[in-house]
Design an enzyme around this catalytic site. Structure first.
Site, PDB file in Angstrom:
ATOM      1  N   GLU A 117     -26.412  12.949  57.188  1.00 15.52           N
ATOM      2  CA  GLU A 117     -27.494  13.887  57.536  1.00 15.52           C
ATOM      3  C   GLU A 117     -28.604  13.756  56.493  1.00 15.52           C
ATOM      4  OE1 GLU A 117     -26.783  18.145  56.975  1.00 15.52           O
ATOM      5  OE2 GLU A 117     -25.095  17.697  55.670  1.00 15.52           O
ATOM      6  N   ASP A 167     -19.186  11.591  38.566  1.00 14.66           N
ATOM      7  CA  ASP A 167     -20.415  10.880  38.140  1.00 14.66           C
ATOM      8  C   ASP A 167     -21.554  11.896  38.092  1.00 14.66           C
ATOM      9  OD1 ASP A 167     -22.155   8.863  37.450  1.00 14.66           O
ATOM     10  OD2 ASP A 167     -22.251   7.943  39.430  1.00 14.66           O
TER      11      ASP A 167
HETATM   12  P1  ADP Z   1     -27.217   5.605  45.068  1.00 18.02           P
HETATM   13  O1  ADP Z   1     -25.909   5.476  45.759  1.00 18.02           O
HETATM   14  O2  ADP Z   1     -28.038   4.361  45.134  1.00 18.02           O
HETATM   15  O3  ADP Z   1     -27.088   6.119  43.634  1.00 18.02           O
HETATM   16  P2  ADP Z   1     -27.979   8.284  45.935  1.00 18.02           P
HETATM   17  O4  ADP Z   1     -26.821   8.733  46.744  1.00 18.02           O
HETATM   18  O5  ADP Z   1     -28.050   8.821  44.542  1.00 18.02           O
HETATM   19  O6  ADP Z   1     -28.066   6.681  45.898  1.00 18.02           O
HETATM   20  O7  ADP Z   1     -29.299   8.619  46.761  1.00 18.02           O
HETATM   21  C1  ADP Z   1     -30.586   8.184  46.312  1.00 18.02           C
HETATM   22  C2  ADP Z   1     -31.568   9.358  46.359  1.00 18.02           C
HETATM   23  O8  ADP Z   1     -31.721   9.769  47.702  1.00 18.02           O
HETATM   24  C3  ADP Z   1     -31.077  10.588  45.608  1.00 18.02           C
HETATM   25  O9  ADP Z   1     -31.551  10.619  44.297  1.00 18.02           O
HETATM   26  C4  ADP Z   1     -31.633  11.728  46.416  1.00 18.02           C
HETATM   27  O10 ADP Z   1     -32.946  12.020  45.940  1.00 18.02           O
HETATM   28  C5  ADP Z   1     -31.793  11.182  47.807  1.00 18.02           C
HETATM   29  N1  ADP Z   1     -30.720  11.617  48.735  1.00 18.02           N
HETATM   30  C6  ADP Z   1     -29.383  11.399  48.598  1.00 18.02           C
HETATM   31  N2  ADP Z   1     -28.720  11.870  49.659  1.00 18.02           N
HETATM   32  C7  ADP Z   1     -29.661  12.401  50.497  1.00 18.02           C
HETATM   33  C8  ADP Z   1     -29.611  13.040  51.780  1.00 18.02           C
HETATM   34  N3  ADP Z   1     -28.447  13.214  52.420  1.00 18.02           N
HETATM   35  N4  ADP Z   1     -30.756  13.465  52.314  1.00 18.02           N
HETATM   36  C9  ADP Z   1     -31.945  13.280  51.679  1.00 18.02           C
HETATM   37  N5  ADP Z   1     -32.070  12.674  50.494  1.00 18.02           N
HETATM   38  C10 ADP Z   1     -30.939  12.231  49.900  1.00 18.02           C
END
Ligand code: ADP
Length: 302
Positions: A102, A210
């Site tokens: 989502e 993490d």
């Molecule tokens: P990675 O696995 O590369 O570390 P993240 O899971 O940290 O990536 O996601 C990258 C960025 O995307 C996050 O810093 C956050 O700002 C944004 N983000 C993560 N999940 C969502 C989501 N479900 N909806 C909107 N933005 C998200």
């Protein structure tokens, strides 16, 4: 198409995933890059019916990152304590692997954001862990990743043994090429003497694993949610230590956390030892700019 849990589909194309998730014939009209992560590419997807989804992508060879992330998010969700995004599907397409979830439209954090993050994490740390690790007290039923590094979760009944066997030892095996003989002797001494510094917790806790500032966010109502976990069952202090590794969270977070959990005497003495795991992982992933911090920490305990 298959499933890895009750709700996460395993798909053989992004198109199939989007159609299955939406339950109708919609397509992706636009992909907008989202920055802020460290291991994957991330995108906001705009669909033909006006809806949005969040996509993470990596190479096919790293597709297991997404199996692990989906399982980790599902474990946190099972505790019913702090919000995590709903993961819809994982899969592979032409030349890449992906995870579809989502899309969270962030709002400005509410006034009590930090308190809620602290009390929510405490509730997660207090949740029953028995179904997450079946052949021991600590670890997890499967291995996962810490950033792009492998994270071993072999179940153990002792926390200290787990931290030795599955956390510090594998990282130092990889890091040995950065260390000279005298440092390796110190590391070996430290690994053999972990029980001088660490203790066996009264109760195991489910950890995010993490927990740096990039791995929580504000949801559409301004409340906190956790993202991108590297979950395992361990000692709660290890999660709190990581929050302090790159500068620390707001004071209100710690006040709410310790109010809910009770104070942990001597935590400051152990904090850097827990963070040695993350620093050594950074040394292994990103190279020698982390060496001096690793060396300082080793010398602090030897
Ligand atoms: P990675 O696995 O590369 O570390 P993240 O899971 O940290 O990536 O996601 C990258 C960025 O995307 C996050 O810093 C956050 O700002 C944004 N983000 C993560 N999940 C969502 C989501 N479900 N909806 C909107 N933005 C998200």
């Amino acid at each position: 198409m298959g499933t890895i849990s009750d709700k996460v589909l395993v798909c053989s194309s992004l198109k199939e995933a989007v159609i299955s998730v939406c339950g109708k014939d919609v397509s992706v009209e636009k992909k907008q890059a989202v920055h802020g992560g460290d291991a994957n590419d991330a995108y906001k997807l705009f669909l033909s019916d006006g809806e949005t989804l969040f996509l993470k992508a990596n190479s096919i060879s790293n597709k297991d990152f997404f199996r692990a992330e989906a399982e980790g998010v599902a474990v946190i969700m099972q505790t019913g304590t702090i919000r995590v995004p709903h993961i819809h599907a994982i899969g592979t397409d032409d030349g890449y692997s992906f995870l579809l979830m989502e899309f969270i439209e962030r709002a400005l954090p509410k006034k009590d954001f930090w308190e809620k993050l602290g009390s929510g994490l405490a509730a997660m740390h207090k949740a029953d862990t028995s179904s997450f690790v079946t052949d021991g007290k600590y670890g997890l039923n499967s291995d996962n990743y810490i950033g792009a590094g492998k994270q071993k979760n072999t179940p153990k009944n002792s926390w200290i043994e787990f931290f030795y066997e599955c956390r510090l030892r594998p990282q130092f095996e990889l890091a040995s090429r950065h260390l000279d003989g005298s440092l390796i002797r110190k590391v070996n001494w430290l690994l053999d003497n972990l029980d001088r510094f660490l203790y066996e917790p009264e109760k195991p806790s489910l950890l995010h694993g993490d927990l740096w500032a990039g791995n929580f966010m504000s949801d559409e109502t301004g409340q906190p949610m956790l993202i991108d976990p590297a979950v395992y069952v361990g000692c709660n202090e290890a999660d709190i230590a990581m929050t302090e590794l790159f500068g620390g969270f707001d004071r209100k977070f710690y006040d709410a956390y310790f109010k809910a959990m009770g104070a942990i005497p001597g935590y400051e003495e152990r904090r850097d030892l827990y963070n040695l795991y993350h620093l050594t992982n950074h040394l292994n992933l990103f190279g020698s700019s982390y060496l001096s911090a690793v060396v300082r920490t080793i010398e602090r305990y030897c």
